[in-house]
Design a protein around this motif. Structure first.
Motif, PDB file in Angstrom:
ATOM      1  N   SER A 136       7.019  -0.883   8.831  1.00 61.48           N
ATOM      2  CA  SER A 136       7.155  -2.170   9.527  1.00 61.48           C
ATOM      3  C   SER A 136       6.061  -3.156   9.136  1.00 61.48           C
ATOM      4  CB  SER A 136       7.148  -1.957  11.045  1.00 61.48           C
ATOM      5  OG  SER A 136       5.833  -1.681  11.521  1.00 61.48           O
ATOM      6  N   ARG A 137       4.924  -2.628   8.628  1.00 59.34           N
ATOM      7  CA  ARG A 137       3.819  -3.477   8.197  1.00 59.34           C
ATOM      8  C   ARG A 137       3.823  -3.691   6.681  1.00 59.34           C
ATOM      9  NH1 ARG A 137      -0.295  -3.821  12.310  1.00 59.34           N
ATOM     10  NH2 ARG A 137      -2.000  -3.964  10.795  1.00 59.34           N
ATOM     11  N   GLY A 138       4.926  -3.317   6.023  1.00 61.79           N
ATOM     12  CA  GLY A 138       5.107  -3.618   4.611  1.00 61.79           C
ATOM     13  C   GLY A 138       4.596  -2.575   3.648  1.00 61.79           C
ATOM     14  N   HIS A 139       4.290  -1.370   4.120  1.00 61.52           N
ATOM     15  CA  HIS A 139       3.762  -0.322   3.252  1.00 61.52           C
ATOM     16  C   HIS A 139       4.876   0.628   2.797  1.00 61.52           C
ATOM     17  CE1 HIS A 139      -0.032  -1.961   4.379  1.00 61.52           C
ATOM     18  NE2 HIS A 139       0.064  -1.546   5.643  1.00 61.52           N
ATOM     19  N   GLU A 140       4.554   1.430   1.781  1.00 57.91           N
ATOM     20  CA  GLU A 140       5.516   2.370   1.211  1.00 57.91           C
ATOM     21  C   GLU A 140       5.010   3.805   1.413  1.00 57.91           C
ATOM     22  OE1 GLU A 140       7.360   3.584  -3.197  1.00 57.91           O
ATOM     23  OE2 GLU A 140       6.019   1.858  -2.986  1.00 57.91           O
ATOM     24  N   ILE A 141       5.890   4.693   1.833  1.00 58.68           N
ATOM     25  CA  ILE A 141       5.556   6.107   1.963  1.00 58.68           C
ATOM     26  C   ILE A 141       5.965   6.811   0.666  1.00 58.68           C
ATOM     27  CG2 ILE A 141       5.827   8.212   3.315  1.00 58.68           C
ATOM     28  CD1 ILE A 141       4.553   5.824   4.831  1.00 58.68           C
ATOM     29  N   VAL A 142       4.979   7.383  -0.047  1.00 64.36           N
ATOM     30  CA  VAL A 142       5.264   8.011  -1.346  1.00 64.36           C
ATOM     31  C   VAL A 142       5.263   9.530  -1.276  1.00 64.36           C
ATOM     32  CG1 VAL A 142       4.452   6.030  -2.669  1.00 64.36           C
ATOM     33  CG2 VAL A 142       2.826   7.831  -2.040  1.00 64.36           C
ATOM     34  N   ALA A 196      -4.202   8.421   1.910  1.00 72.34           N
ATOM     35  CA  ALA A 196      -3.487   9.513   2.574  1.00 72.34           C
ATOM     36  C   ALA A 196      -3.857   9.540   4.048  1.00 72.34           C
ATOM     37  CB  ALA A 196      -3.836  10.857   1.935  1.00 72.34           C
ATOM     38  N   ILE A 197      -2.874   9.862   4.879  1.00 71.88           N
ATOM     39  CA  ILE A 197      -3.096  10.003   6.323  1.00 71.88           C
ATOM     40  C   ILE A 197      -2.753  11.433   6.707  1.00 71.88           C
ATOM     41  CG2 ILE A 197      -2.493   9.198   8.621  1.00 71.88           C
ATOM     42  CD1 ILE A 197      -1.682   6.528   7.415  1.00 71.88           C
ATOM     43  N   ASP A 198      -3.740  12.164   7.206  1.00 79.41           N
ATOM     44  CA  ASP A 198      -3.580  13.570   7.555  1.00 79.41           C
ATOM     45  C   ASP A 198      -3.439  13.747   9.062  1.00 79.41           C
ATOM     46  OD1 ASP A 198      -3.926  16.570   7.200  1.00 79.41           O
ATOM     47  OD2 ASP A 198      -5.693  16.107   8.418  1.00 79.41           O
ATOM     48  N   MET A 212       0.843  -1.194   0.000  1.00 77.64           N
ATOM     49  CA  MET A 212       0.000   0.000   0.000  1.00 77.64           C
ATOM     50  C   MET A 212       0.881   1.247   0.000  1.00 77.64           C
ATOM     51  SD  MET A 212      -3.165   0.812   2.591  1.00 77.64           S
ATOM     52  CE  MET A 212      -2.154   1.096   4.060  1.00 77.64           C
ATOM     53  N   LYS A 213       0.579   2.194  -0.883  1.00 77.70           N
ATOM     54  CA  LYS A 213       1.331   3.432  -0.988  1.00 77.70           C
ATOM     55  C   LYS A 213       0.615   4.533  -0.200  1.00 77.70           C
ATOM     56  CE  LYS A 213       3.282   2.247  -5.494  1.00 77.70           C
ATOM     57  NZ  LYS A 213       3.403   2.633  -6.932  1.00 77.70           N
ATOM     58  N   ILE A 214       1.333   5.137   0.743  1.00 76.23           N
ATOM     59  CA  ILE A 214       0.731   6.083   1.676  1.00 76.23           C
ATOM     60  C   ILE A 214       1.342   7.470   1.503  1.00 76.23           C
ATOM     61  CG2 ILE A 214       0.370   6.645   4.112  1.00 76.23           C
ATOM     62  CD1 ILE A 214       0.590   3.659   4.730  1.00 76.23           C
ATOM     63  N   ILE A 217       3.923   7.315  12.355  1.00 73.67           N
ATOM     64  CA  ILE A 217       3.114   6.576  11.388  1.00 73.67           C
ATOM     65  C   ILE A 217       4.009   5.970  10.311  1.00 73.67           C
ATOM     66  CG2 ILE A 217       1.406   6.846   9.537  1.00 73.67           C
ATOM     67  CD1 ILE A 217       0.041   8.948  11.403  1.00 73.67           C
ATOM     68  N   GLU A 218       4.984   6.735   9.862  1.00 71.84           N
ATOM     69  CA  GLU A 218       5.923   6.227   8.850  1.00 71.84           C
ATOM     70  C   GLU A 218       6.606   4.953   9.331  1.00 71.84           C
ATOM     71  OE1 GLU A 218       9.605   7.966   6.162  1.00 71.84           O
ATOM     72  OE2 GLU A 218       9.358   8.719   8.213  1.00 71.84           O
TER      73      GLU A 218
END
Length: 233
Positions: A21-27, A45-47, A1-3, A15-16
Motif C-alpha cells: 500500500s506504500r508502494g513497495h515490492e515484496i521479492v 529484509a524484515i524478520d 523498495m524491494k523487501i 507487513i506485506e
C-alpha cells in the motif's frame, strides 16, 4: 523498495499488505517450507520469524549487505553476536521488541515515570502483559523492554516472572484468545495506584512501524533502535 519477508505468518502477511500500500515490492516470502531464495534481490529484509531461526536470518542478511529489521523476540541470547556481525560487515540492523509507533512512545513515557518514582519508596512497581494464546515466549519482549527501562531509571536491579524479591520487578504474563497485546505498568502504595497502559487494537500498528523502520534504514550503516527512527532522543 524491494523487501524480503523472513517469516510469513500473520505479521508477515500484514507487513506485506502495508508495504504494498506504500508502494513497495515484496521479492521474497520465507517460511519454514521455503527451500531456496536469494536475499541479495532485496533492498531490505524484515524478520518476523520464530526464535530458533531469527539469528540465522539476521546473519544471512548482514553477511550479504542487506539491511535487516527484526521484530522476533526470544532470541536475544545472540543479540551481541548480531551487533558484532553488523559492525564487522558495516551493515545496518534494527531490533525492536515492538515496532508499534505508539508503544515506542510508551517506552519513553515508562522511563520518564520510572525516573520520577525512583525516590518514592512507598510505591511498588509491577508489569502485566496480555497476549494471544499463540505467542511462544513469556514474558513478551515488550514487557522485558519496559522492565529494562524501569531498571535503568530506578533502584530496581532485575525483573522476574511472577514472584519477585524487593529489588526485582514482577512481571505477570497472561495468554488469552485474540489479544494483540496489552501492557500495564502499575505503581501501587497503600493509598493509591498509578497506572500507565498501552492497548493494541490489532497487529496493524506493529506492521506499520516495521515498514517505517525499513524505509528509514535504507542508506544507513550501524545498529539502531526505534528511538532513532522516531527521533525520540
Amino acid at each position: 523498495m524491494k523487501i524480503a519477508l523472513l517469516g510469513y505468518g500473520k505479521m508477515g502477511k500484514m507487513i506485506e499488505q502495508i508495504a504494498i500500500s506504500r508502494g513497495h515490492e515484496i521479492v521474497a516470502k520465507v517460511d519454514e517450507s521455503t527451500q531456496d531464495f536469494d536475499i541479495k534481490t532485496a533492498d531490505v529484509a524484515i524478520d518476523f520469524s520464530i526464535p530458533s531461526v531469527a539469528f540465522k536470518n539476521i546473519s544471512l542478511c548482514l553477511e550479504n549487505n542487506v539491511p535487516v529489521i527484526s521484530g522476533t523476540t526470544g532470541w536475544l541470547d545472540n543479540y551481541d553476536k548480531a551487533v558484532e556481525l553488523c559492525n564487522k560487515n558495516n551493515g545496518a540492523f534494527i531490533y525492536a521488541s515492538n515496532f508499534s509507533l505508539g508503544v515506542n512512545v510508551f517506552f519513553q513515557l515508562n522511563e520518564y515515570l520510572a525516573e520520577m518514582m525512583k525516590n518514592l519508596s512507598q510505591y511498588e512497581v509491577a508489569i502485566e502483559e496480555i497476549h494471544h494464546t499463540q505467542k511462544l515466549d513469556a514474558p513478551s519482549g515488550t514487557a522485558i523492554t519496559l522492565a529494562e527501562g524501569i531498571i535503568n531509571n530506578s533502584n530496581k536491579e532485575a525483573w522476574k516472572l511472577e514472584e519477585a524479591a524487593s529489588n526485582e520487578i514482577p512481571i505477570t504474563a497472561l495468554r488469552e484468545p485474540e489479544v494483540p497485546g496489552t501492557h500495564t505498568i502499575s505503581y501501587k502504595s497503600e493509598v493509591d495506584t498509578i497506572d500507565i497502559k498501552h492497548t493494541a487494537h490489532n497487529r496493524e500498528g506493529f506492521a506499520l512501524g516495521a515498514v517505517v523502520a525499513s524505509e528509514w534504514i535504507i542508506g544507513k550503516t550501524g545498529v539502531f533502535s526505534m528511538k532513532d527512527v522516531l527521533n525520540l532522543g
